[in-house]
Scaffold this motif. Structure first.
Motif, mmCIF file in Angstrom:
data_model
loop_
_atom_site.group_PDB
_atom_site.id
_atom_site.type_symbol
_atom_site.label_atom_id
_atom_site.label_comp_id
_atom_site.label_asym_id
_atom_site.label_seq_id
_atom_site.Cartn_x
_atom_site.Cartn_y
_atom_site.Cartn_z
ATOM 1 N N VAL B 30 36.948 51.680 92.869
ATOM 2 C CA VAL B 30 38.099 51.667 93.587
ATOM 3 C C VAL B 30 38.565 49.860 93.850
ATOM 4 N N ILE B 31 39.800 49.648 93.414
ATOM 5 C CA ILE B 31 40.227 48.516 93.354
ATOM 6 C C ILE B 31 41.382 48.354 94.289
ATOM 7 N N LYS B 32 41.494 46.924 95.044
ATOM 8 C CA LYS B 32 42.468 46.933 95.799
ATOM 9 C C LYS B 32 43.534 46.058 94.951
ATOM 10 N N VAL B 33 44.832 46.637 95.121
ATOM 11 C CA VAL B 33 45.797 45.869 94.581
ATOM 12 C C VAL B 33 46.698 45.262 95.549
ATOM 13 N N LEU B 34 47.293 44.042 95.286
ATOM 14 C CA LEU B 34 48.129 43.430 95.895
ATOM 15 C C LEU B 34 49.270 43.109 95.113
ATOM 16 N N ARG B 35 50.486 43.443 95.648
ATOM 17 C CA ARG B 35 51.768 43.129 94.853
ATOM 18 C C ARG B 35 52.694 42.274 95.634
ATOM 19 N N GLU B 36 53.443 41.402 95.222
ATOM 20 C CA GLU B 36 54.486 41.144 96.037
ATOM 21 C C GLU B 36 55.839 41.404 95.451
ATOM 22 N N ARG B 37 56.960 41.226 96.098
ATOM 23 C CA ARG B 37 58.403 41.573 95.782
ATOM 24 C C ARG B 37 59.073 40.549 96.169
ATOM 25 N N TYR B 38 60.014 40.182 95.375
ATOM 26 C CA TYR B 38 60.989 39.006 95.737
ATOM 27 C C TYR B 38 62.443 39.766 96.065
ATOM 28 N N LEU B 39 62.742 39.644 97.245
ATOM 29 C CA LEU B 39 64.076 40.298 97.797
ATOM 30 C C LEU B 39 65.177 39.271 97.323
ATOM 31 N N ARG B 40 66.330 39.772 96.900
ATOM 32 C CA ARG B 40 67.259 38.880 96.365
ATOM 33 C C ARG B 40 68.632 39.328 96.843
ATOM 34 N N ASP B 41 69.806 38.552 96.763
ATOM 35 C CA ASP B 41 71.164 38.680 96.996
ATOM 36 C C ASP B 41 72.050 38.700 95.922
ATOM 37 N N ASP B 42 71.483 38.594 94.690
ATOM 38 C CA ASP B 42 72.053 38.400 93.631
ATOM 39 C C ASP B 42 72.228 39.642 92.489
ATOM 40 N N VAL B 43 71.608 40.865 93.078
ATOM 41 C CA VAL B 43 71.670 41.813 92.322
ATOM 42 C C VAL B 43 73.019 42.602 92.402
ATOM 43 N N GLY B 44 73.746 42.647 91.194
ATOM 44 C CA GLY B 44 75.386 42.920 91.142
ATOM 45 C C GLY B 44 75.409 44.528 91.430
ATOM 46 N N CYS B 45 76.614 44.681 91.856
ATOM 47 C CA CYS B 45 76.832 46.025 92.224
ATOM 48 C C CYS B 45 77.742 46.482 91.076
ATOM 49 N N GLY B 46 78.074 46.046 90.174
ATOM 50 C CA GLY B 46 78.421 46.832 88.946
ATOM 51 C C GLY B 46 79.962 47.100 88.917
ATOM 52 N N ILE B 47 80.702 46.661 89.854
ATOM 53 C CA ILE B 47 82.024 47.358 89.955
ATOM 54 C C ILE B 47 82.970 45.943 89.645
ATOM 55 N N GLN B 48 83.735 46.109 88.638
ATOM 56 C CA GLN B 48 84.607 45.192 87.834
ATOM 57 C C GLN B 48 85.276 44.561 88.959
ATOM 58 N N GLY B 49 85.396 43.300 88.808
ATOM 59 C CA GLY B 49 86.119 42.387 89.701
ATOM 60 C C GLY B 49 85.643 42.089 91.125
ATOM 61 N N CYS B 50 84.577 42.670 91.293
ATOM 62 C CA CYS B 50 83.784 42.468 92.715
ATOM 63 C C CYS B 50 83.905 40.977 93.138
ATOM 64 N N SER B 51 84.300 40.751 94.121
ATOM 65 C CA SER B 51 84.428 39.248 94.548
ATOM 66 C C SER B 51 83.132 38.731 94.922
ATOM 67 N N ALA B 52 82.007 39.419 95.522
ATOM 68 C CA ALA B 52 81.007 38.809 96.386
ATOM 69 C C ALA B 52 79.806 38.988 95.148
ATOM 70 N N CYS B 53 79.909 39.696 94.126
ATOM 71 C CA CYS B 53 78.710 39.651 92.891
ATOM 72 C C CYS B 53 79.093 38.848 91.897
#
Ligand SMILES: [Zn+2]
Lengths: 265, 997
Positions: B30-53
């Motif tokens: 049995v192995i303990k696995v520790l993973r991390e995750r980096y959360l971000r604000d620059d994941v795009g929404c994919g909508i053309q012309g979006c002003s925020a992404c």
């Protein structure tokens, strides 16, 4: 079947949400640890090492004394709980000895050992947690601990791991990534741009090597910035605590201060 | 310089950004696995012309959404949950279904987890240009990332994540398009959660989200009719939730929840394995599991509990006293289920009574008669993974309620799969009358406990039964052979000169000539079957001054043209192999390469990769070297031509001398191999002669003839493969592409050994491949020369199949090739038609320092992944090839039947005995068939015999027939009246006439 985790997905994200050239969160703690002359706890993501430096002090064993310079002695200890698999690594473990030897040979040309003939500098590296980039953490930790102990160095030594997934270069690998991609660890001295260490345990295409080598060098400079500001904060905290001396202001002055201090010794 | 940054991870959010879990290794640690995750604000929404992404040119979603749907006049985007892709992939793939789609990372990962084939289809879908799909990495965006809460199932967690992302999108639209003062508030498009799960919908509605079921959505489209047929059968949770279902009686036990299953497997109480249907008996199946030497037997519908061939299932093994032996009887679902009604509804239980009674009877009567050895018997208690794909079927005309061809009313009909391993399928369609007599493609949607048969929906028609096109396509679909024409991106990877490409004149500056040896003067020739277009190998041999012989094998330099990681390479990797059908070849690489640039035609300069040995006259290798080269073949022989040339004593030219040299060396090599214990295997190989490409009826079927020269070429190809394998394994011990053939477990031979001993007094020594080879040589029947071949065919079936593997992934001691008795082996000699060879070429080129090895070939996991696909494709290609031969043998038989007025008679060997029939093998046609008796006859399972009593045999004496006996059969091809499915029917003519039995 290969692993089910995608190393780099089509959206350009790595399995932990970073992009190719993003380094993991780095924290540096330079506060006093026990009786050490200087110490540093460094984390890169989930990899954490504690480095303690003792010395320069009189060499304990005659056989280890060198008449014209100080001997650097490096010992690495890996905590049994540092990996998922609980496993005791004895001091004699080949990999650990190799790691210690690598750290020693990286710092020998950087520490101004000729200032302390017949003495000894002890570097103890305690690996607390491992998630890839172990060597990089050890080297960065050692640099900081040596600085913290006031031992004169020619320059900072800043290390970063780089890997190549299929053809895409990536920086600062996690354990998962390290296991799946050919990788190198590069240590640079940012001021001169000199490279003090390149290690590779896996094969890497020559064409890719050049690119990742350059990138890792550049990333070393980014790490340098982080290390420098930690040293600066620590110094100013000490100065403030002592309640005397010139207040260290922000900006280049302090920067030079920290750098120069090292050269002066 | 690229922008290198440090991503800061706020410590306070450690709960969201760190994940701890435990993993069990293959060795049980049995192995303990520790993973991390980096959360971000620059994941795009994919909508053309979006002003925020961060805007990007490949944003797939139109700014206003899709405004053509009746329910969403202000425009909308569809955000489907996982189940939509799991159950409605055909619909999503249709080119009539074109809304802009937001595809969540959570959904992709869940699909991958649940079904690899569907995941691959989904990935292909994302790449399609005309589909507007945006992948949103919700797990990495700070506002949409979630973590599993205490007590929450992974499923619920994902559903919550999907709802959260839907809410975020709608907020995002609102925030990025604020009302402008003095103007009416803008009409915002809606992001609609599409889900089949009513509970999830309820929760979403409560949270104020817009959501819809697939059916409702399709019904609201402008042209719904065609799409409605593509819709998977309705879920019982949906639309009409009550009446019918509640009143219906369960026919099968419910599945145990997955958690309990996994716990049971861990505890060793339950077993996991692949479900294998029995092609002779639809009421029996088996699941091989490592815990027992024999597979777990499943008897009866209830115990097979809705498993379909290939599913990963969990079985519970019954108490040992309830163990049974497999039935010795052929049970055909067409005859037993003839009267079952497709229109099931609530009455299934009552109407089905008859079926249940009948099946019970069959099982009971079998029970009394089961005579062979007992084996673990069990029942299926759960399914880990369905491996359903699209199946080729025929519609059963008797199941139609109206055959009015213009009727577009929805009816439920039976579809009978072409494969005998599959159950009959219930299908709802509006096009039933027009589909009769056609081959059609259907997809199973689900199999409820209340329904005797699985339910499916219609995908498309392939064409008329027995039309060449329909048969061909259905074959390709059945064996999952990718057969689309090569796309533009792939063809763009070919040299721009096209057919006009030539080797450039020799010069120091030409990249083609760099590090290449000039072997153009060498007397090289190729030897292949007649009309071979893709010549990938050529040979030469000559005397050396020191008395030794130089031998060269020259292989087309495919890796010069197929560069790693470009679209052509990826396509070849996913095709894995060229597939040969009787009347069609589905190429792995575009034909410009296969039949021209990489074909080592005579009198043309071609690039090659050469293996050159120095050998002693006794065929001992003195040394070997590998080099890229340019050759100009001097002749392209057929096996026959080469043979004639070699045997003609008047010919003394260099070419002929070369062939003779090769031949003598080949004989010595072969002798050496045989002495080392290589096996001489046999498979029924027949050759189909087609009259012309237009007519479908083959003019003749005959067995392939093997000449000395076949073996000549084969020996040197084996030698080249072995030499290359050694070289690449030495240089790249972690990732060399090799091929191995594992020794078969001894138990595989038990039955054959027993039959041979009892029927012929022969023993088969299977202790090693050498011993097996020797004892196979002794399996002779002086009166029957074909007997030896038959035993070889049967022995071959007891063996495992060879496979490609990555050298770093398995133990060094398992590298061996059992059949060839070689410690190491790879495939190098046919890079035009096998992808593994292309990889071996790249590795060899790197090993000799010609090019550096591409990064992907340094990655063990990458090599493993590619080889997994290649292995699978390889198996499928073999099966497809065989099925194609069978189809043409069937056609040939049909033609002969008409000419010979139903009197097609052939000799056959008995290979199996059943209580109610015989399995026979007609070696001349290379086909297997069944002779069925309507009545049970005396059957001795221990001695593999049946006895036809004198009364039935209309003779004076009882007639006993045993395995290995030679009989004469009459062969007919009859069409099933209901489904139009053709099948070979055999009756015994000698020693007894079974037509009335
Ligand atoms: Zn946006």
């Amino acid at each position: 079947m290969g692993s089910r985790v995608e190393i780099l997905n089509e959206g350009g994200f790595r399995s932990d949400g970073r992009r190719q050239y993003e380094l993991r969160d780095m924290t540096i703690d330079l506060s006093q640890q026990g009786s050490a002359d200087g110490s540093a706890v460094v984390t890169h993501g989930l990899t954490q090492v504690l480095v303690s430096v003792f010395g320069p002090r009189e060499a304990k064993m005659r056989s280890q004394t060198i008449h014209d310079r100080a001997n650097i002695n490096v010992e690495v200890n890996v905590a049994a709980f540092s990996t998922g698999e609980r496993r005791r690594r004895t001091r004699g473990d080949k990999r650990i000895l190799e790691l210690a030897a690598t750290i020693k040979s990286t710092f020998e040309p950087v520490v101004q050992t000729n200032l302390y003939p017949r003495s000894q500098i002890d570097v103890f590296v305690q690996v607390l947690q491992q998630d890839g980039g172990l060597l990089q953490a050890c080297i960065n930790g050692t640099t900081l601990a040596l600085v913290n102990a006031g031992i004169p160095l020619l320059d900072f030594v800043c290390a970063v791991t780089g890997g190549v997934h299929e053809t895409a270069p990536m920086l600062d690998l996690t354990l998962l990534e390290e296991n799946d991609t050919p990788n190198v660890t590069v240590a640079v001295m940012p001021k001169t741009g000199k490279v003090t260490l390149v290690t590779m345990e896996t094969r890497l295409h020559v064409d890719r090597f050049e690119k990742i080598f350059r990138l890792a060098g550049d990333a070393g400079k980014v790490i340098h910035g982080e290390m420098k500001s930690a040293v600066k904060t620590r110094t100013s905290a000490l100065v403030t605590a002592m309640g005397s001396g010139p207040r260290v202001g922000a900006g280049d002055a302090a920067d030079r201060d920290a750098d120069e201090r090292m050269n002066e010794y | 310089m690229v922008d290198i940054t440090i991503r800061k991870r706020p410590r306070t959010e450690a709960v969201v950004t760190q994940r701890k879990f435990f993993k069990k290794t293959a060795r049980g640690k049995v192995i303990k696995v520790l993973r991390e995750r980096y959360l971000r604000d620059d994941v795009g929404c994919g909508i053309q012309g979006c002003s925020a992404c961060p805007g990007s040119s490949d944003d797939a979603l139109p700014m206003a959404g899709d405004q053509r749907h009746q329910l969403f006049p202000h425009g909308h985007f569809v955000l489907p949950d996982t189940n939509v892709f799991l159950s409605q992939m055909d619909l999503v793939e249709s080119n009539l279904f074109m809304p802009p789609i937001i595809l969540l990372q959570t959904v992709i990962e869940e699909v991958r987890h649940r079904s690899l084939p569907l995941y691959n289809r989904l990935k292909a879908l994302i790449k399609m240009d005309d589909k507007r799909i945006w992948v949103f990495y919700n797990e990495y965006r700070s506002e949409t990332a979630i973590i599993r809460e205490e007590g929450e199932t992974p499923n619920d967690r994902n559903d919550r994540g999907i709802r959260k992302a839907t809410a975020w999108y709608n907020d995002h639209l609102r925030v990025t398009r604020p009302p402008i003062r003095g103007q009416p508030p803008p009409n915002l498009p809606t992001v609609v959660l599409m889900t089949e799960d009513a509970a999830n919908r309820q929760k979403a509605e409560k949270a104020g989200l817009s959501c819809i079921s697939v059916r409702k959505y399709v019904e609201g489209m402008k042209e719904p009719t065609q799409l409605l047929d593509l819709l998977a059968a309705e879920g019982s949770t949906d639309i009409e939730p009550t009446r019918a279902v509640a009143g219906r009686q369960a026919l099968y036990p419910d599945y145990i929840p997955t958690g309990t299953l996994l716990a049971g497997i861990k505890a060793g109480e339950l077993y996991q394995g692949h479900f294998n249907a029995n092609q002779y008996n639809y009421l029996e199946g088996s699941v091989p599991v490592p815990a027992f030497t024999k597979p777990v037997l499943l008897i009866g519908r209830e115990n097979m509990n809705r498993a379909v061939h290939g599913d990963v299932v969990v079985v519970e093994v019954l108490d040992e006293k309830e163990w049974k032996a497999p039935a010795d009887e052929v049970v055909d679902q067409e005859s037993t289920l003839k009267n079952d009604d497709a229109e099931d509804s609530g009455e299934e239980a009552e109407e089905g009574d008859q079926v249940i009674r009948k099946e019970k009877q069959v099982l009971l009567s079998e029970d009394v008669k089961r005579t062979s050895e007992k084996q673990p018997t069990g029942r299926i208690v759960g399914i880990i993974k369905r491996n359903w794909r699209a199946y080729v079927c025929h519609i059963d005309s008797t199941s139609l309620t109206t055959s009015n061809a213009t009727s577009l009313s929805q009816q439920t009909v039976f579809a009978t799969p072409v494969s005998r391993l599959l159950p009959r399928i219930r299908l709802r369609t509006r096009q039933a009358p027009t589909l009769i007599g056609q081959k059609i493609l259907v997809t199973i949607d689900r199999w409820e406990a209340t329904s005797r048969y699985p339910e499916a929906h219609f995908v498309r028609a392939l064409g008329k039964v027995e039309s060449k096109e329909a048969e061909q396509e259905s074959l390709l679909l059945e064996f999952e052979v990718p057969y689309r024409p090569f796309g533009k991106a792939i063809l763009d990877c070919l040299p721009v000169e096209g057919e006009q490409w030539v080797v450039p004149p020799k010069s120091a500056s030409s990249p083609e000539w760099k590090d290449r040896e000039d072997l153009r003067e060498m007397i090289i020739c190729s030897i292949d079957p007649p009309n071979c277009q893709d010549i990938d190998d050529a040979l030469h041999a000559r005397h050396l001054p020191n008395g030794n012989i130089e031998v060269g094998v020259h292989i087309a330099d495919v890796s010069h043209f197929v560069l790693p990681d470009n679209p052509m390479d990826s396509e070849a990797a996913s095709r894995g192999t060229t597939v040969y059908l009787v009347d069609k070849r589905i190429d792995m690489l575009p034909s410009l390469l296969g039949t021209n640039l990489c074909s080592l035609r005579p009198f043309v300069e071609r690039l090659a990769f050469s293996t050159i040995w120095e050998m002693t006259p006794d065929a001992e290798i003195v040394n070997v070297r590998f080099t890229k080269s340019v050759i100009a073949s001097k002749a392209a022989f057929t096996y026959e031509e080469a043979q004639i040339r070699k045997d003609d004593p008047n010919l003394k030219d260099d070419l002929t001398v070369g062939i003779r040299l090769l031949n003598t060396l080949a004989q010595k090599l072969k002798a050496g191999r045989m002495a080392a214990g290589a096996l001489n295997l046999a498979s029924p190989e027949v050759k189909i002669y087609l009259d012309s490409t237009e007519s479908t009826e083959p003019i003749d079927v005959e067995q392939k003839e093997l000449r000395e020269t076949n073996s000549l070429v084969e020996e040197f190809m084996l030698l080249a493969n072995i030499s290359v394998a050694r070289k690449i394994q030495e240089t790249f011990p972690q990732t060399a592409v090799l091929r191995r053939h594992m020794p078969p477990p001894r138990t595989n031979f038990e039955k054959l050994q027993d039959i041979l001993l009892k029927r012929k007094g022969l023993t088969l020594d299977v202790s090693s491949s050498g011993a097996l080879a020797a004892s196979l040589d002794k399996c002779l029947d002086p009166d029957e020369p074909a007997f030896n071949t038959l035993v070889r065919i049967m022995a071959t079936r007891c063996m495992l199949s060879a496979e490609y593997f990555c050298s770093g992934s398995v133990g060094r001691d398992t590298f061996g090739h059992y059949g060839l008795a070689s410690p190491i082996y790879t495939h190098f000699t046919s890079p035009i038609r096998r992808y593994a060879d292309v990889l071996a070429h790249r590795q060899l080129a790197a090993a000799i320092g010609y090019t550096p090895l591409h990064a992907t070939l340094h990655s063990k996991s990458h090599v493993e992944r590619v080889l997994d696909v290649v292995n699978r494709r390889h198996r499928m290609a073999q099966m497809a090839g065989r099925a194609s031969v069978e189809f043409y043998v069937g056609l040939a038989l049909k033609g002969r039947n008409e000419r010979e007025k139903g009197q097609v008679r052939e000799d056959a060997f008995v290979i199996r005995t059943f209580r109610n029939g015989l399995g026979v093998f007609v070696s001349k046609l290379g086909i297997e068939g069944l002779v069925m008796f309507k009545r049970d006859i005396q059957f001795d399972a221990d001695n593999y015999t049946i006895t036809v009593p004198a009364s039935m045999a209309s003779g004076a004496k009882d007639v006993t027939i045993a395995v290995f006996d030679k009989v004469t059969v009459n062969i007919e091809v009859e069409k099933d009246k209901n489904t139009q499915r053709g099948r070979v029917k055999m009756t015994l003519v000698q020693p007894v006439d079974s037509s009335s039995m």
